[in-house]
Design a protein around this motif. Sequence first.
Motif, PDB file in Angstrom:
ATOM      1  N   GLU A  69       0.792  -1.110   0.146  1.00 21.36           N
ATOM      2  CA  GLU A  69      -0.130   0.110   0.085  1.00 21.36           C
ATOM      3  C   GLU A  69       0.890   1.334  -0.080  1.00 21.36           C
ATOM      4  O   GLU A  69       0.608   2.149  -0.748  1.00 21.36           O
ATOM      5  CB  GLU A  69      -1.053   0.028   1.315  1.00 21.36           C
ATOM      6  N   THR A  70       1.918   1.346   0.833  1.00 22.94           N
ATOM      7  CA  THR A  70       2.766   2.553   0.873  1.00 22.94           C
ATOM      8  C   THR A  70       3.676   2.758  -0.211  1.00 22.94           C
ATOM      9  O   THR A  70       3.865   3.818  -0.904  1.00 22.94           O
ATOM     10  CB  THR A  70       3.786   2.319   2.167  1.00 22.94           C
ATOM     11  N   TYR A  71       4.292   1.470  -0.814  1.00 17.83           N
ATOM     12  CA  TYR A  71       4.889   1.438  -1.908  1.00 17.83           C
ATOM     13  C   TYR A  71       4.137   2.045  -3.159  1.00 17.83           C
ATOM     14  O   TYR A  71       4.864   2.987  -3.894  1.00 17.83           O
ATOM     15  CB  TYR A  71       5.623   0.295  -2.548  1.00 17.83           C
ATOM     16  N   ILE A  72       2.973   1.683  -3.456  1.00 13.51           N
ATOM     17  CA  ILE A  72       2.314   1.876  -4.597  1.00 13.51           C
ATOM     18  C   ILE A  72       1.836   3.530  -4.430  1.00 13.51           C
ATOM     19  O   ILE A  72       1.823   4.292  -5.454  1.00 13.51           O
ATOM     20  CB  ILE A  72       0.796   1.090  -4.767  1.00 13.51           C
ATOM     21  N   LYS A  73       1.459   3.828  -3.355  1.00 14.47           N
ATOM     22  CA  LYS A  73       1.184   5.203  -2.905  1.00 14.47           C
ATOM     23  C   LYS A  73       2.421   6.202  -3.357  1.00 14.47           C
ATOM     24  O   LYS A  73       2.325   7.431  -3.820  1.00 14.47           O
ATOM     25  CB  LYS A  73       0.747   5.361  -1.686  1.00 14.47           C
ATOM     26  N   LEU A  74       3.871   5.644  -3.045  1.00 15.87           N
ATOM     27  CA  LEU A  74       4.648   6.474  -3.204  1.00 15.87           C
ATOM     28  C   LEU A  74       5.137   6.493  -4.760  1.00 15.87           C
ATOM     29  O   LEU A  74       5.892   7.492  -5.218  1.00 15.87           O
ATOM     30  CB  LEU A  74       5.987   6.093  -1.914  1.00 15.87           C
ATOM     31  N   THR A  75       5.071   5.377  -5.429  1.00 16.11           N
ATOM     32  CA  THR A  75       5.795   5.175  -6.840  1.00 16.11           C
ATOM     33  C   THR A  75       4.554   5.240  -8.054  1.00 16.11           C
ATOM     34  O   THR A  75       5.070   5.255  -9.059  1.00 16.11           O
ATOM     35  CB  THR A  75       6.603   4.060  -6.889  1.00 16.11           C
ATOM     36  N   GLY A  76       3.435   4.652  -7.505  1.00 18.73           N
ATOM     37  CA  GLY A  76       2.571   4.479  -8.673  1.00 18.73           C
ATOM     38  C   GLY A  76       2.597   3.274  -9.248  1.00 18.73           C
ATOM     39  O   GLY A  76       2.053   2.951 -10.350  1.00 18.73           O
ATOM     40  N   LYS A  77       3.528   2.265  -8.735  1.00 24.41           N
ATOM     41  CA  LYS A  77       3.966   1.066  -9.229  1.00 24.41           C
ATOM     42  C   LYS A  77       3.538  -0.065  -8.442  1.00 24.41           C
ATOM     43  O   LYS A  77       3.792   0.185  -7.220  1.00 24.41           O
ATOM     44  CB  LYS A  77       5.267   0.927  -9.866  1.00 24.41           C
ATOM     45  N   LYS A  78       3.316  -1.247  -8.973  1.00 19.90           N
ATOM     46  CA  LYS A  78       3.208  -2.586  -8.092  1.00 19.90           C
ATOM     47  C   LYS A  78       4.376  -3.275  -8.695  1.00 19.90           C
ATOM     48  O   LYS A  78       4.168  -4.388  -9.630  1.00 19.90           O
ATOM     49  CB  LYS A  78       1.873  -3.144  -8.463  1.00 19.90           C
ATOM     50  N   ASP A  79       5.435  -2.998  -8.022  1.00 21.12           N
ATOM     51  CA  ASP A  79       6.672  -3.988  -8.531  1.00 21.12           C
ATOM     52  C   ASP A  79       6.675  -5.423  -7.806  1.00 21.12           C
ATOM     53  O   ASP A  79       6.041  -5.573  -6.541  1.00 21.12           O
ATOM     54  CB  ASP A  79       8.093  -3.229  -8.170  1.00 21.12           C
ATOM     55  N   LEU A  80       7.388  -6.168  -8.196  1.00 18.84           N
ATOM     56  CA  LEU A  80       7.559  -7.379  -7.385  1.00 18.84           C
ATOM     57  C   LEU A  80       8.528  -7.461  -6.543  1.00 18.84           C
ATOM     58  O   LEU A  80      10.069  -7.207  -6.757  1.00 18.84           O
ATOM     59  CB  LEU A  80       7.539  -8.587  -8.516  1.00 18.84           C
ATOM     60  N   PHE A  81       8.585  -8.247  -5.297  1.00 17.79           N
ATOM     61  CA  PHE A  81       9.715  -8.527  -4.366  1.00 17.79           C
ATOM     62  C   PHE A  81       9.540  -9.877  -3.870  1.00 17.79           C
ATOM     63  O   PHE A  81       8.465 -10.447  -3.826  1.00 17.79           O
ATOM     64  CB  PHE A  81       9.515  -7.368  -3.284  1.00 17.79           C
ATOM     65  N   SER A  82      10.657 -10.313  -3.342  1.00 15.81           N
ATOM     66  CA  SER A  82      10.750 -11.510  -2.655  1.00 15.81           C
ATOM     67  C   SER A  82      10.982 -11.057  -0.944  1.00 15.81           C
ATOM     68  O   SER A  82      11.861  -9.834  -0.834  1.00 15.81           O
ATOM     69  CB  SER A  82      11.949 -12.494  -2.572  1.00 15.81           C
TER      70      SER A  82
END
Length: 292
Positions: free
Chosen positions: A63-76
């Motif tokens: 939620e925070t990352y999308i709010k900051l970047t506008g992207k939904k990147d993938l992570f492990s």
Amino acid sequence: MCLKSPATSANLGAGFDCLGLALDFYNETIIKRNNFFKISIKGEGEDNPYLKKHNLFITIFNETYIKLTGKKDLFSFNFINNIPLSRGLGSSSSIIVGAIASAYYLAGLEVNKDTILNNALIYENHPDNISPAALGGFVCSVVDKDNVKYIKTDISSDVKAVVCIPNKQISTNVSRSALPKHLSLADTSFNISRSSLTTAAFMSKNYEMLKIASFDKLHENRRMKTVPELFKVRELARKNGALMSNLSGSGSTFFNLCYKDDANKLKTILENNFPNMKVLELNFNNQGIIIS
């Protein structure tokens, strides 16, 4: 990136919902950019499949990352969980603060701890645990106009924590149901004076004063009735070197602070008398969350 987010102990007697401190005891999270989503959990919660499907850290991070970047990147995500769940050691606050800080870091933005705290209020409306989790040390904090206002001081290396962790979990929401609806003027005055003195003792590093300051008439005894053995923990700890001995958060962990020279003796006495509890001797954390 590697995140270390500390356990905390809140309330500290009379400082209900406003006083807390950080312990040198952590959850660790390793996050890497990846071609697909991956999660692993070791330690607390590793046998709970629900935590892999409904993981609070990942939810808040995304939620925070999308709010900051506008992207939904993938992570492990590789979680190494040491902080017991629902035991009054701030496991939820550690997760909340850590997830927000990680999202800022991986978004390439400054990890400003004031910003992290104010974002954490979205998920936790009491600052007593999120403040020391982010800042470290001893923190007195309040919420004013949707912002956390605080005063923090480092805790001296002359003192240590000895915590007793029962096997029994206690839900914060259930624990709050035991609180009184009304307080007498005498009990209110008692708690205000002790909370003020506890704050002054930590700020001035006059830890001897905690022997007088760290008492409560609002919540501790009511909450401790769910684990009656804790009354014996408190009595024995105060007789054997504890400067303060208090329910940690809403429990079930019991937090003791003592001079470092008394810590090992106190730990041994509590282990011998309460073999069904896990007893840890810990230093204090004065940094809060650590990202590398």
